[in-house]
Design an enzyme around this catalytic site. Sequence first.
Site, PDB file in Angstrom:
ATOM      1  N   VAL A  10      50.019  -2.954  23.991  1.00 10.76           N
ATOM      2  CA  VAL A  10      50.043  -3.874  22.843  1.00 10.76           C
ATOM      3  C   VAL A  10      48.700  -4.603  22.771  1.00 10.76           C
ATOM      4  O   VAL A  10      48.292  -5.255  23.728  1.00 10.76           O
ATOM      5  CB  VAL A  10      51.172  -4.922  22.976  1.00 10.76           C
ATOM      6  CG1 VAL A  10      51.210  -5.827  21.743  1.00 10.76           C
ATOM      7  CG2 VAL A  10      52.517  -4.261  23.218  1.00 10.76           C
ATOM      8  N   LYS A  61      55.293  -2.247  19.083  1.00 10.28           N
ATOM      9  CA  LYS A  61      54.590  -3.285  19.834  1.00 10.28           C
ATOM     10  C   LYS A  61      55.372  -4.600  19.793  1.00 10.28           C
ATOM     11  O   LYS A  61      55.472  -5.309  20.792  1.00 10.28           O
ATOM     12  CB  LYS A  61      53.188  -3.474  19.259  1.00 10.28           C
ATOM     13  CG  LYS A  61      52.299  -2.245  19.474  1.00 10.28           C
ATOM     14  CD  LYS A  61      51.033  -2.337  18.646  1.00 10.28           C
ATOM     15  CE  LYS A  61      50.135  -1.144  18.832  1.00 10.28           C
ATOM     16  NZ  LYS A  61      49.050  -1.117  17.844  1.00 10.28           N
ATOM     17  N   THR A  72      40.703   9.930  24.325  1.00 10.82           N
ATOM     18  CA  THR A  72      39.917   8.734  23.988  1.00 10.82           C
ATOM     19  C   THR A  72      39.994   7.685  25.097  1.00 10.82           C
ATOM     20  O   THR A  72      38.981   7.133  25.528  1.00 10.82           O
ATOM     21  CB  THR A  72      40.459   8.131  22.664  1.00 10.82           C
ATOM     22  OG1 THR A  72      40.491   9.168  21.696  1.00 10.82           O
ATOM     23  CG2 THR A  72      39.605   6.989  22.175  1.00 10.82           C
ATOM     24  N   VAL A  73      41.202   7.401  25.558  1.00 13.40           N
ATOM     25  CA  VAL A  73      41.368   6.340  26.560  1.00 13.40           C
ATOM     26  C   VAL A  73      41.127   6.874  27.978  1.00 13.40           C
ATOM     27  O   VAL A  73      40.386   6.272  28.767  1.00 13.40           O
ATOM     28  CB  VAL A  73      42.778   5.698  26.456  1.00 13.40           C
ATOM     29  CG1 VAL A  73      42.908   4.547  27.441  1.00 13.40           C
ATOM     30  CG2 VAL A  73      43.053   5.222  25.038  1.00 13.40           C
ATOM     31  N   ASP A 129      54.320   1.541  14.059  1.00 11.69           N
ATOM     32  CA  ASP A 129      53.464   1.226  15.215  1.00 11.69           C
ATOM     33  C   ASP A 129      53.601  -0.268  15.558  1.00 11.69           C
ATOM     34  O   ASP A 129      53.787  -0.645  16.721  1.00 11.69           O
ATOM     35  CB  ASP A 129      52.012   1.580  14.868  1.00 11.69           C
ATOM     36  CG  ASP A 129      51.033   1.131  15.920  1.00 11.69           C
ATOM     37  OD1 ASP A 129      50.934   1.803  16.954  1.00 11.69           O
ATOM     38  OD2 ASP A 129      50.363   0.093  15.725  1.00 11.69           O
ATOM     39  N   GLU A 148      49.764  -3.275  29.995  1.00  3.29           N
ATOM     40  CA  GLU A 148      48.992  -4.230  29.190  1.00  3.29           C
ATOM     41  C   GLU A 148      48.362  -3.592  27.956  1.00  3.29           C
ATOM     42  O   GLU A 148      48.346  -4.175  26.872  1.00  3.29           O
ATOM     43  CB  GLU A 148      47.885  -4.847  30.054  1.00  3.29           C
ATOM     44  CG  GLU A 148      47.068  -5.897  29.354  1.00  3.29           C
ATOM     45  CD  GLU A 148      47.898  -7.098  28.939  1.00  3.29           C
ATOM     46  OE1 GLU A 148      48.389  -7.818  29.812  1.00  3.29           O
ATOM     47  OE2 GLU A 148      48.079  -7.310  27.717  1.00  3.29           O
ATOM     48  N   ILE A 201      43.444  -7.161  24.314  1.00  7.68           N
ATOM     49  CA  ILE A 201      43.962  -8.545  24.264  1.00  7.68           C
ATOM     50  C   ILE A 201      45.025  -8.696  25.360  1.00  7.68           C
ATOM     51  O   ILE A 201      46.021  -7.974  25.341  1.00  7.68           O
ATOM     52  CB  ILE A 201      44.610  -8.848  22.887  1.00  7.68           C
ATOM     53  CG1 ILE A 201      43.632  -8.563  21.755  1.00  7.68           C
ATOM     54  CG2 ILE A 201      45.133 -10.256  22.834  1.00  7.68           C
ATOM     55  CD1 ILE A 201      44.264  -8.667  20.367  1.00  7.68           C
ATOM     56  N   GLY A 228      37.904   7.122  10.516  1.00  7.12           N
ATOM     57  CA  GLY A 228      38.617   7.356  11.777  1.00  7.12           C
ATOM     58  C   GLY A 228      39.539   6.213  12.178  1.00  7.12           C
ATOM     59  O   GLY A 228      40.039   6.163  13.297  1.00  7.12           O
ATOM     60  N   LYS A 275      52.854   2.619  24.134  1.00 10.43           N
ATOM     61  CA  LYS A 275      53.824   1.683  23.522  1.00 10.43           C
ATOM     62  C   LYS A 275      55.107   2.384  23.096  1.00 10.43           C
ATOM     63  O   LYS A 275      56.202   1.836  23.188  1.00 10.43           O
ATOM     64  CB  LYS A 275      53.207   0.972  22.318  1.00 10.43           C
ATOM     65  CG  LYS A 275      52.961   1.926  21.159  1.00 10.43           C
ATOM     66  CD  LYS A 275      51.749   1.688  20.373  1.00 10.43           C
ATOM     67  CE  LYS A 275      51.340   3.010  19.786  1.00 10.43           C
ATOM     68  NZ  LYS A 275      49.967   3.170  19.504  1.00 10.43           N
TER      69      LYS A 275
HETATM   70  N1  NAP Z   1      43.183   5.338  21.305  1.00  9.64           N
HETATM   71  C1  NAP Z   1      43.487   4.050  21.235  1.00  9.64           C
HETATM   72  O1  NAP Z   1      42.761   3.264  20.607  1.00  9.64           O
HETATM   73  C2  NAP Z   1      44.701   3.518  21.930  1.00  9.64           C
HETATM   74  C3  NAP Z   1      44.945   2.119  21.904  1.00  9.64           C
HETATM   75  C4  NAP Z   1      46.045   1.614  22.587  1.00  9.64           C
HETATM   76  C5  NAP Z   1      46.904   2.479  23.222  1.00  9.64           C
HETATM   77  N2  NAP Z   1      46.663   3.821  23.197  1.00  9.64           N
HETATM   78  C6  NAP Z   1      47.602   4.707  23.882  1.00  9.64           C
HETATM   79  O2  NAP Z   1      46.923   5.410  24.910  1.00  9.64           O
HETATM   80  C7  NAP Z   1      47.526   6.683  25.079  1.00  9.64           C
HETATM   81  C8  NAP Z   1      46.452   7.760  24.968  1.00  9.64           C
HETATM   82  O3  NAP Z   1      45.855   7.690  23.699  1.00  9.64           O
HETATM   83  P1  NAP Z   1      44.503   8.469  23.323  1.00  9.64           P
HETATM   84  O4  NAP Z   1      44.023   7.866  22.064  1.00  9.64           O
HETATM   85  O5  NAP Z   1      43.598   8.513  24.483  1.00  9.64           O
HETATM   86  O6  NAP Z   1      45.088   9.933  23.010  1.00  9.64           O
HETATM   87  P2  NAP Z   1      44.279  11.300  22.895  1.00  9.64           P
HETATM   88  O7  NAP Z   1      42.844  11.043  22.639  1.00  9.64           O
HETATM   89  O8  NAP Z   1      45.043  12.151  21.963  1.00  9.64           O
HETATM   90  O9  NAP Z   1      44.408  11.901  24.371  1.00  9.64           O
HETATM   91  C9  NAP Z   1      45.599  12.409  24.873  1.00  9.64           C
HETATM   92  C10 NAP Z   1      45.296  13.156  26.167  1.00  9.64           C
HETATM   93  O10 NAP Z   1      46.519  13.657  26.692  1.00  9.64           O
HETATM   94  C11 NAP Z   1      46.390  15.023  26.971  1.00  9.64           C
HETATM   95  N3  NAP Z   1      47.670  15.690  26.751  1.00  9.64           N
HETATM   96  C12 NAP Z   1      48.367  15.784  25.581  1.00  9.64           C
HETATM   97  N4  NAP Z   1      49.501  16.480  25.779  1.00  9.64           N
HETATM   98  C13 NAP Z   1      49.496  16.828  27.084  1.00  9.64           C
HETATM   99  C14 NAP Z   1      50.388  17.579  27.893  1.00  9.64           C
HETATM  100  N5  NAP Z   1      51.494  18.097  27.383  1.00  9.64           N
HETATM  101  N6  NAP Z   1      50.073  17.742  29.192  1.00  9.64           N
HETATM  102  C15 NAP Z   1      48.939  17.225  29.713  1.00  9.64           C
HETATM  103  N7  NAP Z   1      48.069  16.506  28.992  1.00  9.64           N
HETATM  104  C16 NAP Z   1      48.335  16.319  27.705  1.00  9.64           C
HETATM  105  C17 NAP Z   1      45.324  15.562  26.037  1.00  9.64           C
HETATM  106  O11 NAP Z   1      44.755  16.723  26.600  1.00  9.64           O
HETATM  107  P3  NAP Z   1      43.531  17.511  25.900  1.00  9.64           P
HETATM  108  O12 NAP Z   1      42.371  16.553  25.887  1.00  9.64           O
HETATM  109  O13 NAP Z   1      43.267  18.661  26.799  1.00  9.64           O
HETATM  110  O14 NAP Z   1      44.008  17.885  24.538  1.00  9.64           O
HETATM  111  C18 NAP Z   1      44.368  14.361  25.979  1.00  9.64           C
HETATM  112  O15 NAP Z   1      43.450  14.430  27.039  1.00  9.64           O
HETATM  113  C19 NAP Z   1      48.628   6.766  24.018  1.00  9.64           C
HETATM  114  O16 NAP Z   1      49.856   6.380  24.579  1.00  9.64           O
HETATM  115  C20 NAP Z   1      48.200   5.758  22.986  1.00  9.64           C
HETATM  116  O17 NAP Z   1      49.278   5.228  22.245  1.00  9.64           O
HETATM  117  C21 NAP Z   1      45.589   4.359  22.568  1.00  9.64           C
END
Ligand code: NAP
Length: 439
Positions: free
Chosen positions: A134, A207, A14-15, A203, A131, A138, A189, A107
Amino acid sequence: MAAPLRLGIAGLGTVGAEVVRLIESEGRTLAARCGRSVRVAAVTARSKAKKRGIDLAGIAWANSPLELANNPDIDCLVELVGGAGEPALSAIEAALKSGKSVVTANKALIAKHGVRLAQAAEKHGGALNFEAAVGAAIPVIKTLREGFAATGVNRVYGILNGTCNYILTRMEQEGLSFAECLKDAQRLGYAEADPSFDVDGHDTAQKLAILASLAFGTKVAERAVYVEGISSIAPEDLRAASDLGYRVKLLGVAVRTAKGIEQRVHPTMVPKSTSIAQVMGVTNAVTIDGEGIPPITLVGPGAGGAATASAVLADIADIARGVRVNPFGRPVDRLRVTEKAPMERHEGGYYIRLMARDLAGTAATIATRLAEQKISIESIVQRHPDGVDENGAAKKASPVPVILITYATSEDAVYRALQAVQRDKVISGRPQVIRIEKN
Ligand SMILES: NC(=O)c1ccc[n+]([C@@H]2O[C@H](COP(=O)([O-])OP(=O)(O)OC[C@H]3O[C@@H](n4cnc5c(N)ncnc54)[C@H](OP(=O)(O)O)[C@@H]3O)[C@@H](O)[C@H]2O)c1
């Protein structure tokens, strides 16, 4: 123009995918602002074959986050894999140890290993920016770390989990139960299939631990956070809170007290007139009470690909500009160990909902038990019982909801009084207790 900043992006979910997209679309603006272009040199994720809707042509693929971190063709590792341990931890550590900079939104990892990673960054000269960890978009980390560099912080508190705020908002506005709102949050979602990490407050705790460290110059200590979730909140609590001029929010609160630093996450009643009470739905907000200045509240999207990527890009921009700030706002050897204030000694107002048995002397018994603990009552409301007879009169045997708001008292006094009331058998079920945060 200086040489481009070469990024290695670990995680294209997602990110991560949104970060790649933003660099593509905002590259010229970024270069103009930083005096240097930013280029994605290499990436990694679990699956190389997955369709992600981003153009990865000409970008090297690494077989693991660690391999990416050790790639000599990158200057900065952007860790967007997530998780408090591997593979993120080793990759970040390796990048920092080789003098590279790191940007992460993780986090969980910063709450658990932040001090150790900050030490590595300091020793080898790279930046460690988080940044997005958390409040996503923001800019609360920057505000505390840089905006408050010369201003003491007495308290920082906020709504740090959009899922919980969404659930509480719907419960309040539509009179629905926690379970019904959780189901909807999952359908839309906003909540994971296993929602416990969000709704049980963990969570928010991670933070809050990061914010507390920045606010008070202490070593980040997730274990020092007292945590209570929102699953026990009932629609009648929200109705009663509203009638009394309050809303219930899941707050993370870190506050300096005479007994140490309190870090606590729990459902909290806040007056409807406060900024934090106006924050509805999935929106996040953080209020910082600085010394000698009125409180500052930052409000915005606390999750989502675009919002999180925007903060990740801001961190990358700082690195491109050559800005390097100590990750927790001061050198690691200046960070103190958190002096934890015990929760039993927390002082504040309390909302108490009791199901009083319809027995002679019940009210007097409750009043006596509270008085024994020197607890003063600000208001008392006896709500219409659920069980009414055909004439609208209360059925004799139905317990009657009694709602009490106390003046400031201590947590252990409240629980001692309630234990005594339970021993007296004048109430049925467990009392509901919600702490009040006045301003
Ligand atoms: N989503 C939010 O709204 C949000 C908000 C604030 C902070 N965050 C933080 O941002 C970070 C990413 O979140 P996300 O929502 O983007 O997660 P996500 O959608 O689950 O994406 C995780 C990514 O990491 C890859 N991955 C997982 N295990 C791996 C491994 N062992 N080796 C290599 N790549 C691996 C996955 O690969 P595949 O795609 O191939 O499965 C995927 O591309 C997290 O720390 C989360 O806490 C997210």
